[in-house]
Structure formats: structure tokens, C-alpha cells
Design an enzyme around this catalytic site. Structure first.
Site, PDB file in Angstrom:
ATOM      1  N   GLY A 128       0.844  -1.069   0.105  1.00 15.74           N
ATOM      2  CA  GLY A 128      -0.053   0.037  -0.042  1.00 15.74           C
ATOM      3  C   GLY A 128       0.800   1.398   0.063  1.00 15.74           C
ATOM      4  O   GLY A 128       0.274   2.324   0.350  1.00 15.74           O
ATOM      5  N   ASN A 165       4.395   3.701  -1.961  1.00 16.66           N
ATOM      6  CA  ASN A 165       4.530   4.667  -3.070  1.00 16.66           C
ATOM      7  C   ASN A 165       4.502   3.658  -4.164  1.00 16.66           C
ATOM      8  O   ASN A 165       3.765   3.753  -5.249  1.00 16.66           O
ATOM      9  CB  ASN A 165       5.825   5.031  -2.746  1.00 16.66           C
ATOM     10  CG  ASN A 165       6.312   5.969  -1.779  1.00 16.66           C
ATOM     11  OD1 ASN A 165       5.560   7.078  -1.593  1.00 16.66           O
ATOM     12  ND2 ASN A 165       7.300   5.885  -0.772  1.00 16.66           N
ATOM     13  N   GLY A 166       5.444   2.363  -4.171  1.00 11.22           N
ATOM     14  CA  GLY A 166       5.600   1.527  -5.159  1.00 11.22           C
ATOM     15  C   GLY A 166       4.451   0.782  -5.610  1.00 11.22           C
ATOM     16  O   GLY A 166       3.986   0.663  -6.813  1.00 11.22           O
ATOM     17  N   CYS A 174       9.123   7.523  -6.655  1.00 10.53           N
ATOM     18  CA  CYS A 174       8.017   7.899  -6.784  1.00 10.53           C
ATOM     19  C   CYS A 174       7.532   7.868  -5.250  1.00 10.53           C
ATOM     20  O   CYS A 174       8.070   7.403  -4.366  1.00 10.53           O
ATOM     21  CB  CYS A 174       7.087   6.679  -7.305  1.00 10.53           C
ATOM     22  SG  CYS A 174       7.464   5.091  -6.565  1.00 10.53           S
ATOM     23  N   HIS A 233      21.997   3.510  -0.706  1.00 12.59           N
ATOM     24  CA  HIS A 233      21.327   3.987   0.451  1.00 12.59           C
ATOM     25  C   HIS A 233      22.285   3.710   1.754  1.00 12.59           C
ATOM     26  O   HIS A 233      22.575   5.078   2.118  1.00 12.59           O
ATOM     27  CB  HIS A 233      20.103   3.220   0.739  1.00 12.59           C
ATOM     28  CG  HIS A 233      18.990   3.322  -0.636  1.00 12.59           C
ATOM     29  ND1 HIS A 233      18.229   2.414  -0.901  1.00 12.59           N
ATOM     30  CD2 HIS A 233      18.750   4.412  -1.298  1.00 12.59           C
ATOM     31  CE1 HIS A 233      17.420   2.739  -1.853  1.00 12.59           C
ATOM     32  NE2 HIS A 233      17.805   4.138  -2.270  1.00 12.59           N
TER      33      HIS A 233
HETATM   34  P1  NAI Z   1       6.925   2.289   1.330  1.00 13.50           P
HETATM   35  O1  NAI Z   1       7.933   2.790   2.744  1.00 13.50           O
HETATM   36  O2  NAI Z   1       5.839   3.475   0.666  1.00 13.50           O
HETATM   37  O3  NAI Z   1       6.247   1.045   1.850  1.00 13.50           O
HETATM   38  C1  NAI Z   1       5.500   1.407   2.890  1.00 13.50           C
HETATM   39  C2  NAI Z   1       4.336   0.435   2.772  1.00 13.50           C
HETATM   40  O4  NAI Z   1       4.728  -0.914   2.931  1.00 13.50           O
HETATM   41  C3  NAI Z   1       3.158   0.575   3.703  1.00 13.50           C
HETATM   42  O5  NAI Z   1       2.559   1.576   3.410  1.00 13.50           O
HETATM   43  C4  NAI Z   1       2.589  -0.755   3.812  1.00 13.50           C
HETATM   44  O6  NAI Z   1       1.638  -1.164   2.867  1.00 13.50           O
HETATM   45  C5  NAI Z   1       3.946  -1.771   3.573  1.00 13.50           C
HETATM   46  N1  NAI Z   1       4.213  -2.376   4.879  1.00 13.50           N
HETATM   47  C6  NAI Z   1       5.271  -1.757   5.848  1.00 13.50           C
HETATM   48  N2  NAI Z   1       5.517  -2.449   6.620  1.00 13.50           N
HETATM   49  C7  NAI Z   1       4.685  -3.591   6.565  1.00 13.50           C
HETATM   50  C8  NAI Z   1       4.459  -4.866   7.370  1.00 13.50           C
HETATM   51  N3  NAI Z   1       5.254  -4.951   8.481  1.00 13.50           N
HETATM   52  N4  NAI Z   1       3.475  -5.523   6.797  1.00 13.50           N
HETATM   53  C9  NAI Z   1       2.861  -5.449   5.722  1.00 13.50           C
HETATM   54  N5  NAI Z   1       3.220  -4.423   4.980  1.00 13.50           N
HETATM   55  C10 NAI Z   1       3.920  -3.564   5.487  1.00 13.50           C
HETATM   56  O7  NAI Z   1       7.832   1.628   0.220  1.00 13.50           O
HETATM   57  P2  NAI Z   1       7.973   2.279  -1.212  1.00 13.50           P
HETATM   58  O8  NAI Z   1       8.547   3.458  -1.372  1.00 13.50           O
HETATM   59  O9  NAI Z   1       6.648   1.636  -1.942  1.00 13.50           O
HETATM   60  O10 NAI Z   1       9.095   0.993  -1.659  1.00 13.50           O
HETATM   61  C11 NAI Z   1       8.797  -0.337  -1.953  1.00 13.50           C
HETATM   62  C12 NAI Z   1      10.270  -0.943  -2.184  1.00 13.50           C
HETATM   63  O11 NAI Z   1      10.979  -0.277  -3.453  1.00 13.50           O
HETATM   64  C13 NAI Z   1      11.454  -0.964  -1.196  1.00 13.50           C
HETATM   65  O12 NAI Z   1      12.181  -1.990  -1.185  1.00 13.50           O
HETATM   66  C14 NAI Z   1      12.138   0.243  -1.478  1.00 13.50           C
HETATM   67  O13 NAI Z   1      13.418   0.259  -1.056  1.00 13.50           O
HETATM   68  C15 NAI Z   1      12.127   0.107  -3.044  1.00 13.50           C
HETATM   69  N6  NAI Z   1      12.400   1.443  -3.665  1.00 13.50           N
HETATM   70  C16 NAI Z   1      11.373   2.380  -3.731  1.00 13.50           C
HETATM   71  C17 NAI Z   1      11.591   3.733  -4.341  1.00 13.50           C
HETATM   72  C18 NAI Z   1      10.848   4.708  -4.399  1.00 13.50           C
HETATM   73  O14 NAI Z   1      11.090   5.595  -5.086  1.00 13.50           O
HETATM   74  N7  NAI Z   1       9.819   4.663  -3.695  1.00 13.50           N
HETATM   75  C19 NAI Z   1      12.909   3.880  -5.282  1.00 13.50           C
HETATM   76  C20 NAI Z   1      13.679   2.470  -5.316  1.00 13.50           C
HETATM   77  C21 NAI Z   1      13.549   1.439  -4.655  1.00 13.50           C
END
Ligand code: NAI
Length: 393
Positions: free
Chosen positions: A14, A16-17, A148, A210
Site C-alpha cells: 500500500g 509508494n511503489g 515515486c 542507500h
Molecule cells: P513504502 O515505504 O512506501 O512502503 C510502505 C508500505 O509497505 C506501507 O504503506 C505498507 O503498505 C507496507 N508495509 C510496511 N510494513 C509492513 C508490514 N510490516 N507488513 C505489511 N506491509 C507493510 O515503500 P516504497 O517506497 O513503496 O518502496 C517499496 C520498495 O521499493 C522498497 O524495497 C524500496 O526500498 C524500493 N524502492 C522505492 C523507491 C521509491 O521511489 N519509492 C525507489 C527505489 C526502490
């Protein structure tokens, strides 16, 4: 699953990605997309955001908008009927998510993580074995294709930058030939085939960038809070010292690649500068040095270092951010553990892992190994065991 029919796919997450992939995949594949969002009250918030906006929308570098078929915290509602299930989550949420969805997966489903980060295959293969699901195939991507950030929850997500090409791998490894075109169609960018998920573990550049930049920025921080205008830019604030740290870490990973490369195809494990150019060529104005490639990459523009406000207008580094809490236990520590099996010295990785562990009060290489995805945790405690695991089909 040669006759994959993508009437519906499910995105898990839920953040960003996940909120970026869902509308892009719906648009690209012209199929229904379900969202599995069990974290807190996210499913409700996503539904109400999307309902009030006529769908979830990405803006900026990639523009797509879609009404999702079903958003739910209940895997029984969204996992069945999906031949393709994609986890877009921080790596520390992979295991709990896989455990929750496994009983509901269709026969022969493809389940993968974007990005895979380190050791996704060690963990997922163990869970598939435990659940008696040899029919399920795994895949992973080397990185998230987009930079994102959510602007309005469930409504709009801003895509700051998009990579030109991304590597993917599968388990069984041979399936990637069939999967890559599907993933490419879903993402709308080039997806290249890597030989194995182990190659992606070592090719994970987030594990270098990172924690390495955090170390470069804050390794000598004396504990004095800084004002709002003193919060450094994360990528564009890279100093010569920070770039040297990153270069040394990249060299350590290349030493692992050289050692293991005779037994396993690790051609996807690129030096950091090569990866930057491969991923962001069009966005980089000056690629003459590693530092200039970072600070002139438009896709990194404006992104600040993670900080916490400890008093009005006073900020300190946020060492609890995923740049350390994800990228060390699910990244650097995994590569370092593989190096140990191979007898390769990794002084630069050791320095950054040690520093990050000190900030988090954890020794990821010994007492807190059970909070990582090092291969030793999964019984792969000798190099020949690891190589056999990778070659297993
Ligand atoms: P995010 O920080 O937005 O994700 C948080 C989300 O993960 C929460 O909203 C929830 O839906 C879920 N979550 C967190 N803890 C949880 C738990 N204990 N149980 C179940 N769900 C849980 O992460 P984002 O930005 O979407 O990144 C996803 C992946 O992509 C990560 O590995 C990040 O390092 C990588 N990434 C992200 C980038 C970006 O620009 N957003 C860029 C490059 C890599």
C-alpha cells in the site's frame, strides 16, 4: 504456466511503489488489478481515496489512471484468480505477506518481488517448501523502476523518474525467458533477463547507494541537530568522500562477483557507475565520474536525506529510515554473508554494516543475524550448498 492469461493480477502493498504499479499495470496490461493491502487501515484509506478520485493515478514521468477491481486486507478476496502476484513492499514485509497469500495462490501462479532486494529466493523457496507448493514460480526485479512518492493517499502518486531498463530473474531460473516479456508488458520498459535471483541479490544497488550515502553524509555527524535548510539533499548532496565510499563498496561486490563468477553466471552484477548509466542514461547530464553521475541525475532531483524533527526547526538524521533498516539486513548483510562463504574480504561493506548496526543497536553479522536474509539462516552455510541451491530447478 505457458498459457498465462492476464485477466487479473494482484499487487501486494500500500506504499509508494504499490500505488504506482497498480494503475500502470492496469493501463499497460489492460486487465483488472486487485490490491492486497493488509497493513493497518490502508485498504480502507486506499478505497476511499480512489473512490473520491475516480481511481488511482500516477503523475509526472509516467501517467496512468485506473479503477482497481478490489482493494482488500483479506487475501481470500484478492489473491485467487491471479496468475501473477507482485509484492511491491519493503523487504522486511515480504515474509509475512508471502505467508498470508500462499494458501490462496492459484496453481502455477507466478509470485515475485519488485524489488527483490537480497535473499528473496532463500526466504520464498523455504516458504514454498513448507507449504508444499512446488507449482508456484518466483521472480524478482533488481530495482523498483520508478522513483515515486505518494502525494494523496489512494489518489495520486508522483513519479519523479523512471529507469530505462531493469533486470529480472526467476526461480526456476529458466522461466525468466517466459516471464520477462510479461513483466516488460506490465511495466512498459525494457526488462532484461538475469541468470538467477542470486545474481540480483549481488546486483542490488540499493544496498550500496542507500547505506553508503547515509554513511558518507552522517558517518562523522557529531550529534548536533541542524536547521530545516541544513537538511542535505540525499543524492545531489553526494560529496567526493561519499562517492569514494560508494566506489569502494562497489569494488567489494565486484570481488565477490569475480570469485563466484566461475561457478555461477553473475554478469548482471554491474559496477555501480555502469548500473547508473544503464538505468538512467537519459537523465544524467555528466557521467564523467561516479559523483557527477549522481549529482547531475535529474531523476534524483530534490530528494532529501531522511531526518526527524526533534524540536521545532531542529532535525537529526533518521537512522530508522529504510535506507538502513531495509538495505542493511536485506541487502548489505546478505552480500557480506555470501562473501564470507566464498572467502572474499569486503572491508568497505564491513565498515558501513558496522556503522549502520551501531546506529540501530544491532549486530547484523552475528547476534541479529535472524533479522536478516543471509543464506546461513536458511541452511545455506557452505559455498557448495549455496551453489547447489542456485542451480536447483
Ligand atoms: P513504502 O515505504 O512506501 O512502503 C510502505 C508500505 O509497505 C506501507 O504503506 C505498507 O503498505 C507496507 N508495509 C510496511 N510494513 C509492513 C508490514 N510490516 N507488513 C505489511 N506491509 C507493510 O515503500 P516504497 O517506497 O513503496 O518502496 C517499496 C520498495 O521499493 C522498497 O524495497 C524500496 O526500498 C524500493 N524502492 C522505492 C523507491 C521509491 O521511489 N519509492 C525507489 C527505489 C526502490
Amino acid at each position: 504456466m505457458a498459457d498465462i492469461r492476464l485477466n487479473k493480477i494482484t499487487v501486494c502493498g500500500g506504499g509508494n511503489g504499490a500505488q504506482t504499479l497498480a494503475p500502470i499495470a492496469a493501463h499497460q496490461l489492460d486487465c483488472q488489478v486487485d490490491l492486497y493491502a493488509p497493513f493497518g487501515d490502508e485498504a480502507d484509506r486506499l478505497r476511499s481515496g480512489s473512490d473520491s478520485h475516480g481511481g488511482v493515478e500516477t503523475t509526472g514521468a509516467v501517467q496512468a489512471k485506473a479503477l482497481l477491481r478490489c482493494i482488500s486486507a483479506d487475501p481470500a478476496e484478492v489473491i485467487p484468480g491471479s496468475p501473477l502476484v507482485v509484492l511491491v513492499l519493503p523487504a522486511f514485509a515480504h515474509e509475512s505477506t508471502l505467508r498470508a497469500i500462499l494458501p490462496f495462490l492459484d496453481q502455477g501462479a507466478w509470485v515475485g518481488a519488485i524489488p527483490a532486494r537480497g535473499g528473496f529466493d532463500f526466504c520464498a523457496a523455504k516458504l514454498l517448501r513448507e507449504h508444499g507448493r512446488p507449482d508456484v514460480a518466483l521472480f524478482g526485479l533488481q530495482t523498483l523502476p520508478w522513483a515515486c512518492r505518494i502525494q494523496e493517499f489512494g489518489r495520486s502518486i508522483h513519479v519523479l523518474g523512471v529507469k530505462q531498463a531493469v533486470d529480472a530473474a526467476s526461480r526456476p531460473a529458466g522461466l525468466i525467458g517466459e516471464m520477462a516479456p510479461v513483466l516488460q508488458g506490465m511495466l512498459g520498459l525494457r526488462v532484461h533477463q538475469a541468470a538467477s535471483l542470486l545474481a540480483l541479490t549481488l546486483a542490488n544497488t540499493g544496498q550500496l547507494i542507500h547505506p553508503g550515502i547515509m554513511y558518507g553524509l552522517f558517518g562523522d555527524w557529531d550529534g548536533t541537530p541542524f536547521p530545516a535548510d541544513g537538511v542535505p539533499l540525499f543524492y545531489h548532496g553526494l560529496s567526493d568522500h561519499g562517492a569514494n565510499v560508494l566506489a569502494a563498496m562497489s569494488e567489494d561486490v565486484q570481488a565477490i562477483r569475480e570469485c563466484l563468477g566461475a561457478s555461477i553466471d553473475l554478469s548482471a552484477v554491474r559496477p555501480l557507475i555502469e548500473w547508473l548509466l544503464y538505468s538512467y542514461n537519459r537523465n544524467i547530464q555528466d557521467s564523467s565520474t561516479l559523483r557527477s553521475a549522481f549529482v547531475t541525475n535529474q531523476a534524483y532531483s530534490g530528494l532529501k536525506a531522511p531526518v526527524r524533527e526533534v524540536a521545532p526547526g531542529a532535525f537529526v538524521p533518521d537512522f530508522g529510515a529504510r535506507y538502513l533498516t531495509e538495505d542493511v539486513p536485506y541487502g548489505l548483510a546478505v552480500s557480506r554473508a555470501i562473501a564470507e562463504l566464498a572467502g572474499v574480504e569486503t572491508p568497505a561493506l564491513d565498515r558501513v554494516i558496522g556503522w549502520a548496526g551501531a546506529q540501530l543497536g544491532k549486530d547484523f553479522l552475528s547476534t541479529h543475524q535472524d533479522e536478516t536474509r543471509v543464506p546461513q539462516r536458511y541452511g545455506l552455510d557452505r559455498l557448495d550448498h549455496l551453489i547447489t541451491f542456485v542451480r536447483e530447478d
